[in-house]
Design a protein around this motif. Structure first.
Motif, mmCIF file in Angstrom:
data_model
loop_
_atom_site.group_PDB
_atom_site.id
_atom_site.type_symbol
_atom_site.label_atom_id
_atom_site.label_comp_id
_atom_site.label_asym_id
_atom_site.label_seq_id
_atom_site.Cartn_x
_atom_site.Cartn_y
_atom_site.Cartn_z
ATOM 1 N N THR A 149 0.821 -1.208 0.000
ATOM 2 C CA THR A 149 0.000 0.000 0.000
ATOM 3 C C THR A 149 0.852 1.254 0.000
ATOM 4 O OG1 THR A 149 -1.800 -1.140 1.158
ATOM 5 C CG2 THR A 149 -1.800 1.260 1.214
ATOM 6 N N VAL A 150 1.916 1.267 0.801
ATOM 7 C CA VAL A 150 2.802 2.431 0.844
ATOM 8 C C VAL A 150 3.556 2.517 -0.478
ATOM 9 C CG1 VAL A 150 4.736 3.519 2.035
ATOM 10 C CG2 VAL A 150 3.039 2.203 3.328
ATOM 11 N N PHE A 155 8.902 4.708 0.541
ATOM 12 C CA PHE A 155 9.920 3.853 1.162
ATOM 13 C C PHE A 155 11.318 4.335 0.783
ATOM 14 C CE2 PHE A 155 6.665 0.294 1.399
ATOM 15 C CZ PHE A 155 6.635 0.264 2.781
ATOM 16 N N ALA A 156 11.501 4.718 -0.486
ATOM 17 C CA ALA A 156 12.811 5.178 -0.938
ATOM 18 C C ALA A 156 13.256 6.419 -0.175
ATOM 19 C CB ALA A 156 12.772 5.463 -2.444
ATOM 20 N N LEU A 157 12.334 7.369 0.025
ATOM 21 C CA LEU A 157 12.674 8.580 0.769
ATOM 22 C C LEU A 157 13.074 8.253 2.209
ATOM 23 C CD1 LEU A 157 9.835 10.944 -0.522
ATOM 24 C CD2 LEU A 157 12.287 11.186 -0.957
ATOM 25 N N ILE A 158 12.378 7.292 2.822
ATOM 26 C CA ILE A 158 12.718 6.891 4.192
ATOM 27 C C ILE A 158 14.104 6.263 4.243
ATOM 28 C CG2 ILE A 158 12.093 5.351 6.082
ATOM 29 C CD1 ILE A 158 9.160 5.689 5.212
ATOM 30 N N GLY A 164 21.417 7.170 2.956
ATOM 31 C CA GLY A 164 22.000 8.145 2.058
ATOM 32 C C GLY A 164 21.629 7.872 0.611
ATOM 33 N N LEU A 165 22.089 8.750 -0.284
ATOM 34 C CA LEU A 165 21.792 8.597 -1.701
ATOM 35 C C LEU A 165 22.506 7.379 -2.279
ATOM 36 C CD1 LEU A 165 22.152 12.341 -2.800
ATOM 37 C CD2 LEU A 165 20.049 11.112 -2.259
ATOM 38 N N GLY A 166 21.918 6.810 -3.337
ATOM 39 C CA GLY A 166 22.519 5.652 -3.980
ATOM 40 C C GLY A 166 21.499 4.570 -4.267
ATOM 41 N N PRO A 167 21.966 3.437 -4.776
ATOM 42 C CA PRO A 167 21.044 2.368 -5.176
ATOM 43 C C PRO A 167 20.425 1.584 -4.023
ATOM 44 C CG PRO A 167 23.310 1.698 -5.553
ATOM 45 C CD PRO A 167 23.359 3.133 -5.146
ATOM 46 N N VAL A 168 21.064 1.596 -2.831
ATOM 47 C CA VAL A 168 20.554 0.786 -1.701
ATOM 48 C C VAL A 168 19.118 1.158 -1.336
ATOM 49 C CG1 VAL A 168 20.875 0.196 0.726
ATOM 50 C CG2 VAL A 168 22.843 0.309 -0.799
ATOM 51 N N PRO A 169 18.778 2.447 -1.181
ATOM 52 C CA PRO A 169 17.376 2.780 -0.875
ATOM 53 C C PRO A 169 16.408 2.304 -1.956
ATOM 54 C CG PRO A 169 18.790 4.656 -0.441
ATOM 55 C CD PRO A 169 19.628 3.656 -1.155
ATOM 56 N N GLY A 170 16.822 2.388 -3.221
ATOM 57 C CA GLY A 170 15.955 1.923 -4.304
ATOM 58 C C GLY A 170 15.710 0.432 -4.242
ATOM 59 N N PHE A 244 14.386 9.660 -9.264
ATOM 60 C CA PHE A 244 13.868 11.019 -9.063
ATOM 61 C C PHE A 244 14.167 11.533 -7.651
ATOM 62 C CE2 PHE A 244 10.494 11.803 -12.530
ATOM 63 C CZ PHE A 244 11.310 11.205 -13.475
ATOM 64 N N VAL A 245 14.285 10.623 -6.697
ATOM 65 C CA VAL A 245 14.546 11.031 -5.315
ATOM 66 C C VAL A 245 15.976 10.690 -4.896
ATOM 67 C CG1 VAL A 245 12.142 10.881 -4.609
ATOM 68 C CG2 VAL A 245 13.578 8.847 -4.452
ATOM 69 N N GLY A 246 16.822 10.373 -5.880
ATOM 70 C CA GLY A 246 18.222 10.100 -5.586
ATOM 71 C C GLY A 246 18.523 8.685 -5.203
ATOM 72 N N ALA A 247 17.655 7.748 -5.591
ATOM 73 C CA ALA A 247 17.863 6.346 -5.225
ATOM 74 C C ALA A 247 18.592 5.574 -6.311
ATOM 75 C CB ALA A 247 16.520 5.677 -4.917
#
Length: 298
Positions: A149-150, A155-158, A164-170, A244-247
């Protein structure tokens, strides 16, 4: 030899005709009522969303005007000419963009794999025919609902704040959302299996994990793989937006081109993303059909 066709009396025939006409009137009434409700809901949604129809249709041409601009060079010696007249200038950053596109595909791939593993581990506990404990089943279902649902970008922004920025959040954002989406699909597949092998394993005293391994997985594996391939195709598009959010990935360059009004770069990046998704779609479609045909047998 002639066959006589019997005819109902006019009184009975009239009753049938009236009943038929009445049924048709009820059907038409239901259809009109349904269309009226849909139209009313559309108007209500437009009112709540403050949709201005005059503004919508008045600016509709700008939508096509933007596409006209992104296919026209806006600087340099080729200014004013169509982008396809000079492909070298159009795709000036091809090597760089290809690397970023590879990052996007890898982000989608790793996120899909992690999400599929999570969905596989949770789907059996969310299936009514495999998990008799109502409370545990309900908890797992609610958890899967939360995961899907989220929005991925939230989730990427969190995770960007945490890692930090990079592929890990994505990767993590796609993995969580994929777990929720595939978990529901996998659970529905498990709920439609033939329960006779499960009952046979249970009768021999097999454990829950052994029952899953020998009675359930052989029935659902091809469907699981098919849904996972389909989700991978979806996640490639999602990974593009993650940038778009730096992921990581190609989305960051696309957003930069949009913000700086590099129109030709926008069209080049969009074309690369579209072609990549098309190729992945064709490949995964072939694999899905092969898996389904293998399950059905000759």
């Amino acid at each position: 030899m002639a066959t006589a066709i019997s005819r109902l009396p006019d009184e009975k025939l009239s009753a049938y005709v009236q009943a038929y006409d009445g049924a048709n009137r009820k059907k038409r009434t239901r259809t009109v009522l349904f269309l009226g409700i849909v139209a009313g809901l559309i108007l209500l949604s437009g009112t709540v969303a403050e949709v201005d129809l005059s503004k919508l249709f008045g600016n509709f041409g700008k939508f096509f005007g933007y596409f006209d601009r992104i296919f026209t060079f806006d600087s340099g010696p080729m200014m004013g000419r169509r982008v396809w007249t000079d492909p070298v200038e159009w795709f000036w950053g091809f090597s760089k963009w290809l690397g970023l596109l590879g990052d996007t595909i890898l982000i989608a791939y790793l996120g899909t794999v992690l999400g599929a593993v999570g969905a596989f581990l949770l789907c059996f506990s969310a299936s009514a025919n495999m998990m008799p404990n109502v409370w545990l089943r309900g908890f797992v279902k609610r958890m899967l609902e939360f995961c899907r649902t989220v929005p991925e970008i939230v989730f990427a922004l969190i995770f960007i704040i945490a890692f930090g920025l990079g592929p890990v959040p994505g990767v993590l954002a796609i993995a969580i959302h994929t777990t929720g989406a595939l978990g529901k699909l996998f659970a529905e597949v498990v709920e439609n299996i033939d329960m006779k092998p499960v009952e046979g394993c249970t009768a021999t005293g097999a454990s829950f994990s052994d029952t899953i391994r020998f009675a359930v997985v052989p029935q659902v594996l091809s469907n699981f793989a098919s849904y996972t391939l389909l989700r991978f195709e979806i996640n490639v598009r999602g990974a593009s937006v993650m940038g778009f959010v730096g992921a990581g990935g190609i989305g960051q360059d696309l957003l930069e081109a949009i913000r700086k009004f590099y129109y030709a770069d926008v069209s080049a990046l969009l074309l690369l993303i579209i072609l990549t998704v098309v190729l992945i779609d064709l490949g995964t479609e072939r694999l899905r059909h092969a898996l389904i045909s293998r399950e059905e047998g000759p």
